[in-house]
Design a protein around this motif. Structure first.
Motif, short mmCIF file in Angstrom:
data_model
loop_
_atom_site.label_atom_id
_atom_site.label_comp_id
_atom_site.label_asym_id
_atom_site.label_seq_id
_atom_site.Cartn_x
_atom_site.Cartn_y
_atom_site.Cartn_z
N ARG A 54 15.13 -7.52 35.06
CA ARG A 54 14.03 -6.58 34.90
C ARG A 54 14.13 -5.46 35.93
O ARG A 54 13.93 -4.29 35.61
CB ARG A 54 12.68 -7.30 35.06
CG ARG A 54 11.50 -6.38 34.72
CD ARG A 54 10.21 -6.81 35.36
NE ARG A 54 10.21 -6.78 36.80
CZ ARG A 54 10.03 -5.67 37.54
NH1 ARG A 54 9.87 -4.52 36.97
NH2 ARG A 54 10.03 -5.74 38.84
N ILE A 57 16.89 -3.06 34.86
CA ILE A 57 16.59 -2.24 33.68
C ILE A 57 15.46 -1.24 33.95
O ILE A 57 15.56 -0.07 33.61
CB ILE A 57 16.26 -3.14 32.48
CG1 ILE A 57 17.50 -3.94 32.09
CG2 ILE A 57 15.75 -2.33 31.30
CD1 ILE A 57 17.24 -5.04 31.08
N TYR A 58 14.37 -1.70 34.55
CA TYR A 58 13.16 -0.88 34.63
C TYR A 58 12.94 -0.17 35.96
O TYR A 58 12.30 0.87 36.00
CB TYR A 58 11.92 -1.72 34.31
CG TYR A 58 11.90 -2.22 32.89
CD1 TYR A 58 11.75 -1.33 31.83
CD2 TYR A 58 12.07 -3.57 32.60
CE1 TYR A 58 11.74 -1.78 30.53
CE2 TYR A 58 12.05 -4.03 31.30
CZ TYR A 58 11.89 -3.13 30.27
OH TYR A 58 11.89 -3.58 28.99
N ASP A 59 13.42 -0.71 37.06
CA ASP A 59 13.21 -0.08 38.37
C ASP A 59 14.31 0.94 38.65
O ASP A 59 15.43 0.81 38.17
CB ASP A 59 13.17 -1.13 39.47
CG ASP A 59 11.97 -2.05 39.36
OD1 ASP A 59 11.02 -1.71 38.64
OD2 ASP A 59 11.99 -3.11 40.01
#
Length: 147
Positions: A54, A57-59
């Motif tokens: 996560r 991918i997102y940070d």
């Protein structure tokens, strides 16, 4: 002047102490410790993998090096939690806390108090702040078991 020869000799002494057979209580403690650690690892490792994916991918990360450091830091905090929790399970299994000395609780109290003080006063990453309060929860459970 030049230094003369230098040698180290190792002296090996055999101890005359006999090995002590573990008691049934020791066996129960070791089994509970292993069981708690294994169960916590089965929970923690998928959570760590999910967190790292996560985060990837997102940070936003400056580099992969920063992502690796962030993941390693999260794993250190998680393994710190895993190292504290088996004691709670052992206390529950034995239905006793007589094996937990007051010195241990005083050390844990001072450590928790100082960590909380710095968590409120110093700017720090959220992950570290969460790990400080995780220690508080475990300490409160220790005190509840002691009571």
């Amino acid at each position: 002047r030049k230094a003369k020869g230098f040698s180290i000799s190792w002296i090996y002494k055999q101890s005359n102490e006999q090995t002590v057979e573990p008691t049934s209580k020791d066996i129960i403690i070791n089994d509970a410790d292993k069981s708690a650690t294994v169960h916590l690892l089965f929970i923690f490792i998928p959570l760590l993998i999910g967190y790292s994916l996560r985060s990837l991918i997102y940070d936003k990360h400056i580099s992969y090096y920063q992502w690796i450091l962030t993941t390693l830091t999260a794993s250190c905090y998680g393994f710190g939690f895993i190292s504290m929790c088996p004691q709670l399970y052992i206390n529950y299994k034995l239905k006793s806390v007589e094996h937990m000395p007051w010195k241990f609780l005083m050390y844990r109290f001072l450590n928790t108090f100082i960590d909380d003080l710095f968590a409120f006063l110093i700017k720090m990453p959220t992950m570290h702040r969460m790990s400080v309060f995780r220690d508080d929860i475990v300490f409160i459970i220790y005190l509840y078991q002691r009571w």
